[in-house]
Enzyme design. Structure first.
Site, short mmCIF file in Angstrom:
data_model
loop_
_atom_site.label_atom_id
_atom_site.label_comp_id
_atom_site.label_asym_id
_atom_site.label_seq_id
_atom_site.Cartn_x
_atom_site.Cartn_y
_atom_site.Cartn_z
CD GLU A 215 -1.53 -2.44 1.68
OE1 GLU A 215 -0.48 -2.52 2.07
OE2 GLU A 215 -2.39 -3.35 2.47
N GLY A 269 6.17 -1.97 14.61
CA GLY A 269 5.14 -0.96 13.79
C GLY A 269 4.53 -0.35 14.85
NE ARG A 270 1.44 -5.20 17.96
CZ ARG A 270 2.23 -5.98 16.90
NH1 ARG A 270 2.21 -5.75 15.62
NH2 ARG A 270 2.68 -7.14 17.44
CD GLU A 355 -0.51 -5.73 13.49
OE1 GLU A 355 -0.78 -5.61 12.35
OE2 GLU A 355 0.40 -4.60 13.78
CG HIS A 386 -26.78 10.95 21.07
ND1 HIS A 386 -27.85 11.31 21.65
CD2 HIS A 386 -25.85 11.73 21.71
CE1 HIS A 386 -28.02 12.17 22.64
NE2 HIS A 386 -26.53 12.48 22.64
CE LYS A 514 1.45 -7.45 5.34
NZ LYS A 514 2.63 -7.14 6.10
O1 F6P Z 1 0.77 -5.83 7.89
C1 F6P Z 1 1.05 -5.36 9.20
C2 F6P Z 1 2.01 -4.51 9.45
O2 F6P Z 1 3.29 -5.14 9.11
C3 F6P Z 1 1.91 -3.62 10.72
O3 F6P Z 1 2.28 -4.64 11.72
C4 F6P Z 1 2.67 -2.36 10.49
O4 F6P Z 1 2.40 -1.68 11.19
C5 F6P Z 1 2.17 -2.13 9.01
O5 F6P Z 1 1.86 -3.22 8.38
C6 F6P Z 1 3.11 -1.35 8.41
O6 F6P Z 1 4.22 -1.83 7.95
P1 F6P Z 1 5.61 -1.01 7.60
O7 F6P Z 1 5.89 -0.11 8.33
O8 F6P Z 1 6.67 -1.94 7.27
O9 F6P Z 1 5.18 -0.47 5.99
#
Ligand code: F6P
Length: 548
Positions: A215, A269-270, A355, A386, A514
């Site tokens: 993406e 990432g999170r 996650e 509401h 994916k």
């Molecule tokens: O697909 C999940 C994930 O790996 C998350 O854990 C992560 O935050 C997100 O995709 C984005 O990943 P990246 O920062 O590598 O683009």
């Protein structure tokens, strides 16, 4: 390998199983009327946050058993292992050191022979210089104009954190800079934005830990092509910067190595908002405020590391969550921030908790014998009241709620904040007390000829109550309190992961989709009609191909 006894084998877990038989009969109204000290007994403070957990279906004994369970699961030792850089992410053989990202410069933390604190502060210094240049207008675009719009292209942890925090701290934002976040591969997301911004005054941050996420890469390429419609390749460095752990891929994309902001594979990432992934936030609120944000989180880290379990806010939140999930059968938790600027906080927590702990096997690969992470969902109060609060009050499921509110607003509109807080407190009271059939009857107008009709309304107007909630209060929403709030939930998530015995730091579950998407993408663009899937998937692909 760290191995744990199964959770259900722990003595305290079994004691809780016996205890819950009594607890199921309790009503929160009675617990409050029996103990006038309940609020002071079941509340605690840390790092600028106040937690009232008295409106939960717990007694002194419940809490004692839960704290014993935490001790049996060696929470303190596991916490110390995380903070010290042990490779607790077993399936990826990685340390988990988001806490180091907010540690003071003067500390030292060695990982594989390297002081990570020095590396972290070198990148923070790079972020400081860059953000000051952009904010002051010294950093100019290709036409010499100052930057007005910043676009963060990322997804998941590379989007939700900065987007949530920029929104939460918009009162601290630079007036010239408008922040935008593009995450979805759906072209409608990027397209809608590109129509409204000027490439000559736009700075694009490509934020991706791996720099391979489909993406993000697709949106980055499209944004690059949009820019090159007017600008030249040589202008790109003034308008595109990148944040990633993948230096090679960044170079390949054509980003100037000077404009790369690195981080490390030991940041999930999170959990990455504290790293260079927070660049958009630092640009928006300024580096001093970004430092306050880090300091707020660090204050919560210190509390988590040093407070006794009985006063430890993340531990308390985690244990209460486990109580509902594993003993009182709640399958979801609703997050209700009574602050419009926290409107993305529920989705941020969705990724953080779901996650991390949305797992079905323990760290040693054996299937879990108890339910793990509940569904996390929610929206800001008073809007939720509401919409879906009806179900929370009178539906068949008991869904615990976390109310989050600030005592002071960041605006000057008279009356609004008192009305907001009144609603927040009224909801938690209503969930707790409910309204009995007798109270409903007492509220009805004087009996008339329609007496029997009135009686038939009683069940509809009766609220069972006994619906639990936590309330988290802070003085105001500031960089420091937001930092502490996020760190609170990070540590809650960690503690629950240890209790359930899962690895909270991998996310293999997102991989299958994916891989399949890649195959289908090539099938959609090819000429043949493949017959490789089940009849549903084949049929859907065929319909899409006919339309494309
Ligand atoms: O697909 C999940 C994930 O790996 C998350 O854990 C992560 O935050 C997100 O995709 C984005 O990943 P990246 O920062 O590598 O683009």
């Amino acid at each position: 390998m760290i191995s744990h006894a199964d959770l259900t084998a722990q003595a305290s877990f079994q004691a809780l199983q016996a205890h819950v038989i009594d607890a199921r009969a309790w009503h929160l109204r009675d617990l409050f009327s029996q103990d006038s000290n309940r609020f002071s007994k079941f509340s605690t403070e840390a790092a600028g946050l106040f937690l009232d957990y008295s409106k939960n279906r717990v007694s002194d004994t419940t809490m004692q058993l839960l704290f014993s369970l935490a001790r049996e699961r060696a929470i303190e030792a596991r916490r110390d292992a995380m903070f010290s850089g042990e490779k607790i992410n077993l399936t990826e053989q990685r340390a988990v050191l988001h806490t180091a990202l907010r540690a003071p410069r003067t500390t030292t933390l060695m990982l594989d022979g390297q002081n990570v604190i020095a590396d972290i502060h070198a990148v923070l210094d790079q972020m400081k210089t860059f953000t000051e240049r952009v904010r002051s207008g010294q950093w100019a675009g290709r036409t010499g104009e100052a930057i007005t719009d910043i676009v963060n292209i990322g997804i998941g942890g590379s989007d939700l954190g900065p987007k949530m925090a920029c929104q939460a701290l918009r009162s601290f934002a630079h007036p010239r800079l408008t922040m935008h976040f593009v995450s979805n591969v759906d072209g409608h997301d990027l397209d809608a934005l590109l129509q409204n911004i000027n490439p000559d005054t736009t700075l694009v941050i490509i934020a991706s830990k791996t720099f391979t996420t489909l993406e993000t890469m697709m949106n980055a390429q499209s944004a690059r092509a949009w820019f090159l419609r007017n600008g030249n390749e040589s202008d790109l460095p003034k308008h595109f910067v990148a944040v990633s752990t993948n230096t090679e891929a960044i170079k390949k994309f054509g980003i100037d190595p000077e404009n790369m902001f690195p981080f490390w594979d030991w940041v999930g990432g999170r959990y990455s908002i504290w790293s260079a992934i927070g660049l958009s936030l630092a640009l928006s609120i300024g580096f001093e405020n970004f430092n306050r944000f880090l300091a707020g989180a660090h204050a919560m880290d210190r509390h988590f590391q040093s407070a006794r379990l009985e006063q430890n806010m993340p531990v308390i939140l985690a244990l209460i969550g486990l109580w509902y999930r594993n003993f009182l059968d709640s399958s979801s938790i609703s997050i209700a921030p009574y602050h419009q600027d926290l409107r993305y906080f529920p989705s941020y927590l969705q990724q953080l908790e779901m996650e991390s702990n949305g797992k079905r096997v323990a760290s040693d690969g054996t299937p879990l014998s108890v339910a793990s992470c509940p569904v996390i969902w929610g929206d800001v109060g008073t809007n939720g009241q509401h919409a879906y609060f009806q179900l929370l009050h009178q539906g068949t499921d008991v869904i615990p709620v976390d109310f989050i509110a600030t005592l002071k607003p960041n605006h000057a509109l008279p009356g609004h904040h008192a009305a907001l807080l009144a609603n927040c407190f009224a909801q938690s009271e209503a969930f707790m007390r409910g309204k009995t059939a007798d109270e409903v009857r007492a509220d009805m107008p004087a009996k008339t000829a329609a007496e029997s009709d009135a009686e038939s309304l009683v069940p509809h107007k009766t609220f069972p109550g006994n619906r639990p909630s936590n309330t988290i209060l802070m003085d105001a929403l500031t960089p420091a309190t937001l930092g502490a709030l996020i760190a609170l939930y990070e540590h809650k998530t960690f503690v629950q992961g240890v209790l359930w015995g899962v690895n909270s730091f991998d996310q293999w579950g997102v991989e299958l989709g994916k891989i399949l998407a890649k195959n289908i993408q090539s099938e959609l663009s090819g000429t043949a009609y493949p017959d490789l899937h089940d009849s549903s998937t084949n049929g859907l692909i065929a319909r899409a191909k006919a339309a494309l």
